[in-house]
Design a protein around this motif. Sequence first.
Motif, PDB file in Angstrom:
ATOM      1  N   LEU A 188       0.828  -1.205   0.000  1.00  5.70           N
ATOM      2  CA  LEU A 188       0.000   0.000   0.000  1.00  5.70           C
ATOM      3  C   LEU A 188       0.862   1.254   0.000  1.00  5.70           C
ATOM      4  CD1 LEU A 188      -2.873  -0.980   2.461  1.00  5.70           C
ATOM      5  CD2 LEU A 188      -3.146  -0.300   0.076  1.00  5.70           C
ATOM      6  N   ALA A 189       1.927   1.227   0.807  1.00  5.61           N
ATOM      7  CA  ALA A 189       2.839   2.371   0.852  1.00  5.61           C
ATOM      8  C   ALA A 189       3.446   2.620  -0.522  1.00  5.61           C
ATOM      9  CB  ALA A 189       3.941   2.123   1.886  1.00  5.61           C
ATOM     10  N   ASN A 190       3.909   1.554  -1.141  1.00  4.08           N
ATOM     11  CA  ASN A 190       4.500   1.680  -2.469  1.00  4.08           C
ATOM     12  C   ASN A 190       3.480   2.138  -3.505  1.00  4.08           C
ATOM     13  OD1 ASN A 190       7.063   0.903  -1.638  1.00  4.08           O
ATOM     14  ND2 ASN A 190       6.728  -1.259  -2.079  1.00  4.08           N
ATOM     15  N   ALA A 191       2.243   1.651  -3.366  1.00  7.08           N
ATOM     16  CA  ALA A 191       1.199   2.024  -4.325  1.00  7.08           C
ATOM     17  C   ALA A 191       0.859   3.510  -4.214  1.00  7.08           C
ATOM     18  CB  ALA A 191      -0.055   1.180  -4.091  1.00  7.08           C
ATOM     19  N   VAL A 192       0.746   4.002  -2.978  1.00  8.65           N
ATOM     20  CA  VAL A 192       0.457   5.433  -2.781  1.00  8.65           C
ATOM     21  C   VAL A 192       1.585   6.270  -3.372  1.00  8.65           C
ATOM     22  CG1 VAL A 192       0.206   7.249  -1.057  1.00  8.65           C
ATOM     23  CG2 VAL A 192      -1.018   5.093  -0.763  1.00  8.65           C
ATOM     24  N   ALA A 193       2.841   5.892  -3.053  1.00  7.44           N
ATOM     25  CA  ALA A 193       3.988   6.646  -3.563  1.00  7.44           C
ATOM     26  C   ALA A 193       4.037   6.611  -5.090  1.00  7.44           C
ATOM     27  CB  ALA A 193       5.280   6.082  -2.977  1.00  7.44           C
ATOM     28  N   PHE A 194       3.798   5.422  -5.659  1.00 10.13           N
ATOM     29  CA  PHE A 194       3.842   5.248  -7.107  1.00 10.13           C
ATOM     30  C   PHE A 194       2.824   6.139  -7.804  1.00 10.13           C
ATOM     31  CE2 PHE A 194       2.524   2.396 -10.805  1.00 10.13           C
ATOM     32  CZ  PHE A 194       3.604   2.754 -11.602  1.00 10.13           C
ATOM     33  N   ARG A 199       1.809  11.295 -10.970  1.00 13.09           N
ATOM     34  CA  ARG A 199       1.083  12.565 -11.160  1.00 13.09           C
ATOM     35  C   ARG A 199       2.010  13.767 -11.011  1.00 13.09           C
ATOM     36  NH1 ARG A 199      -2.171   8.672  -9.916  1.00 13.09           N
ATOM     37  NH2 ARG A 199      -4.388   8.695 -10.475  1.00 13.09           N
ATOM     38  N   GLY A 200       3.299  13.504 -11.006  1.00 15.08           N
ATOM     39  CA  GLY A 200       4.268  14.594 -10.948  1.00 15.08           C
ATOM     40  C   GLY A 200       4.546  15.105  -9.552  1.00 15.08           C
ATOM     41  N   ILE A 201       4.002  14.428  -8.539  1.00 13.65           N
ATOM     42  CA  ILE A 201       4.231  14.849  -7.149  1.00 13.65           C
ATOM     43  C   ILE A 201       5.439  14.077  -6.635  1.00 13.65           C
ATOM     44  CG2 ILE A 201       3.215  15.042  -4.841  1.00 13.65           C
ATOM     45  CD1 ILE A 201       0.445  14.867  -6.216  1.00 13.65           C
ATOM     46  N   ARG A 202       6.575  14.726  -6.597  1.00 15.11           N
ATOM     47  CA  ARG A 202       7.843  14.033  -6.369  1.00 15.11           C
ATOM     48  C   ARG A 202       8.221  13.986  -4.887  1.00 15.11           C
ATOM     49  NH1 ARG A 202      11.846  15.941 -11.213  1.00 15.11           N
ATOM     50  NH2 ARG A 202      13.120  14.281 -10.307  1.00 15.11           N
ATOM     51  N   PRO A 203       8.942  12.946  -4.478  1.00 16.63           N
ATOM     52  CA  PRO A 203       9.391  12.823  -3.086  1.00 16.63           C
ATOM     53  C   PRO A 203      10.168  14.067  -2.656  1.00 16.63           C
ATOM     54  CG  PRO A 203       9.799  10.788  -4.261  1.00 16.63           C
ATOM     55  CD  PRO A 203       9.347  11.777  -5.286  1.00 16.63           C
ATOM     56  N   ASP A 209       4.774  14.695   0.760  1.00 12.70           N
ATOM     57  CA  ASP A 209       4.850  14.390   2.192  1.00 12.70           C
ATOM     58  C   ASP A 209       3.474  14.453   2.854  1.00 12.70           C
ATOM     59  OD1 ASP A 209       7.543  14.080   1.884  1.00 12.70           O
ATOM     60  OD2 ASP A 209       8.064  16.097   2.588  1.00 12.70           O
ATOM     61  N   ARG A 210       2.667  15.432   2.449  1.00  8.83           N
ATOM     62  CA  ARG A 210       1.327  15.561   3.041  1.00  8.83           C
ATOM     63  C   ARG A 210       0.386  14.466   2.568  1.00  8.83           C
ATOM     64  NH1 ARG A 210      -0.232  22.035   3.146  1.00  8.83           N
ATOM     65  NH2 ARG A 210       1.215  22.619   4.846  1.00  8.83           N
ATOM     66  N   GLY A 211       0.591  14.002   1.332  1.00  9.88           N
ATOM     67  CA  GLY A 211      -0.281  12.951   0.809  1.00  9.88           C
ATOM     68  C   GLY A 211       0.126  11.572   1.262  1.00  9.88           C
ATOM     69  N   MET A 216      -0.678   6.521   4.567  1.00  8.57           N
ATOM     70  CA  MET A 216      -0.106   5.291   5.094  1.00  8.57           C
ATOM     71  C   MET A 216      -0.582   4.997   6.518  1.00  8.57           C
ATOM     72  SD  MET A 216       0.923   4.228   2.535  1.00  8.57           S
ATOM     73  CE  MET A 216       0.916   2.679   3.410  1.00  8.57           C
ATOM     74  N   ARG A 217      -0.820   6.030   7.296  1.00 10.32           N
ATOM     75  CA  ARG A 217      -1.373   5.795   8.642  1.00 10.32           C
ATOM     76  C   ARG A 217      -2.765   5.183   8.535  1.00 10.32           C
ATOM     77  NH1 ARG A 217       1.641  10.491   9.759  1.00 10.32           N
ATOM     78  NH2 ARG A 217      -0.071  11.897   9.226  1.00 10.32           N
ATOM     79  N   LEU A 218      -3.567   5.687   7.575  1.00 10.03           N
ATOM     80  CA  LEU A 218      -4.898   5.127   7.355  1.00 10.03           C
ATOM     81  C   LEU A 218      -4.809   3.703   6.815  1.00 10.03           C
ATOM     82  CD1 LEU A 218      -6.754   8.199   5.789  1.00 10.03           C
ATOM     83  CD2 LEU A 218      -7.231   7.131   8.011  1.00 10.03           C
ATOM     84  N   ALA A 219      -3.836   3.469   5.916  1.00 11.00           N
ATOM     85  CA  ALA A 219      -3.670   2.131   5.348  1.00 11.00           C
ATOM     86  C   ALA A 219      -3.295   1.127   6.428  1.00 11.00           C
ATOM     87  CB  ALA A 219      -2.598   2.157   4.263  1.00 11.00           C
TER      88      ALA A 219
END
Length: 522
Positions: A188-194, A199-203, A209-211, A216-219
């Motif tokens: 799930l963590a990897n899926a959210v990050a991916f 969508r162009g929202i880079r680490p 960071d906000r997304g 991940m806490r909810l996941a």
Amino acid sequence: MKILFYNWVDYLDDEKRGGGVSVYQKNVIHELNAEEERECYFISSGISYDLFNNKPRWERVKHGPTENRRRRFEIVNSGVLSPAHHSFGHEVQLDEEETTEAFFDFIRKKGPFDVVHFNNLEGLPASALKIKEHWPETRVIFSLHNYYPLCPQVNLWFQERENCLDFDSGKKCETCLPHHHDERIVRLANAVAFNLKKRGIRPGSRLFDRGFGPSMRLAGKAVRVSNRLFKKGQKPTPKKEGSNKLLKRIEMSHRKYTRRRAQMVKTINTYCDSVLCVSDRVGEVAAKFGIAPALIQTSYIGTRHAEKFEHTHPKPSIVKPDGSLTIAYLGYMRRDKGFFFLLEALEALPQELAERIHVVIASRLIDQPTMDRITALSERFASLLFADGYTHEQLDTILEEADLGVIPVLWEDNLPQVAIEMHARHIPLLTSDLGGAQELGNCKNMVFKNGSTTDFAKKIGAILDGKVSTEDYWKNAMAPHSMAEHLDELHKVYDTKARPIAYLPSAEPKAKPSKKAAAVAS
């Protein structure tokens, strides 16, 4: 020549994962791409996942830097998580049909390749090495940058505290990790990050960071609730047609780790043409655990820091004219890297030695208690300089006054990049007796027993007393390999004709035909 490189993470990863292997991979591809006759592709696996689709597939990298994007690919939804500790010892690391098929489909569509060079296997099942069953003329090269095929922890490092010499038929693996990751949360963590990155929202950005954090806490909470509900309402699994649920295979749980090592080794021995070891020590370890010696070849990695070796010179003496010594530590604050051993050794060093030593530490700080220990050293030593992380561009400044580099590793560290970086600047190295760093200087007087504060102090004392000269150190020292020299070695490996499976060390012997079959054939 068409070459495919594999590592578990993209060598241009936004999050800078993969350490020195990613740097090495980037340098090799950059140099090979400059050669007209070489066409390099790259693929990674094990960290990119969809939120609602589990089927493995390959696709072009659609996030991060755009450099060379037309030849950078990844397997999405791999059945094998990477890095290795996210799926510690899971049996899919040996065989996972859909992931292997996705990998082979990529080769089918973008190949065939003259060479497939694995710089790791994390993120793929070992069955992905069976390339020769489909493309017998392809050369399969495996570089050992760590010990993943032999150890699910990758570094033969038991319980985060000691070098693992014997896994006791897999029994030690059962208690090795202090914490096992929930694979569903990792996915799930990897899926959210991916999905954020696509969508162009880079680490590192505020949006990422906000997304990522709240998601991940909810996941994690959702997975925990799902576990409780499943246990309460668990129903018997429907019986599959033709399956026998009366009989269930029972075996001791440690057997899977024995099977893992044996099958990994056998697959490498059967399907690889060469196993490249980044130091002689790595080759010794690999052979000890079953890799066929006929496949093993030492191949010291090339580095752009090698040019420093041509433009610097050894100092007249390791010790400064005033009788003092500046020692430097670069790298991670990790136990296996020997950082905390080094703190312990410095704390235990006799005061008459400590007051003659200047200490330089460049390492990303992990917590305040560690900083407190570092700060306390400043009371005992001549001086202490600390850099909270660094870039390669800052190395010359950080190491400007260094007389001695310290590589205190507690595991068989293949060949630390930081050792090469200091050695290339003609800074002598004091190393532990584990790993490949000791091969750079090849000086017995500059090697101490790993984990021994007493032997460390003894070697420091001898250096301060002038019993080890720069001549002693450099007379048998190795010049670091440049990228050009390393590429010459790779060209020879790549250009050698592929060997048929039947001639590889662990290939299954062909069954002899029966007399009846032989008579029919004649």
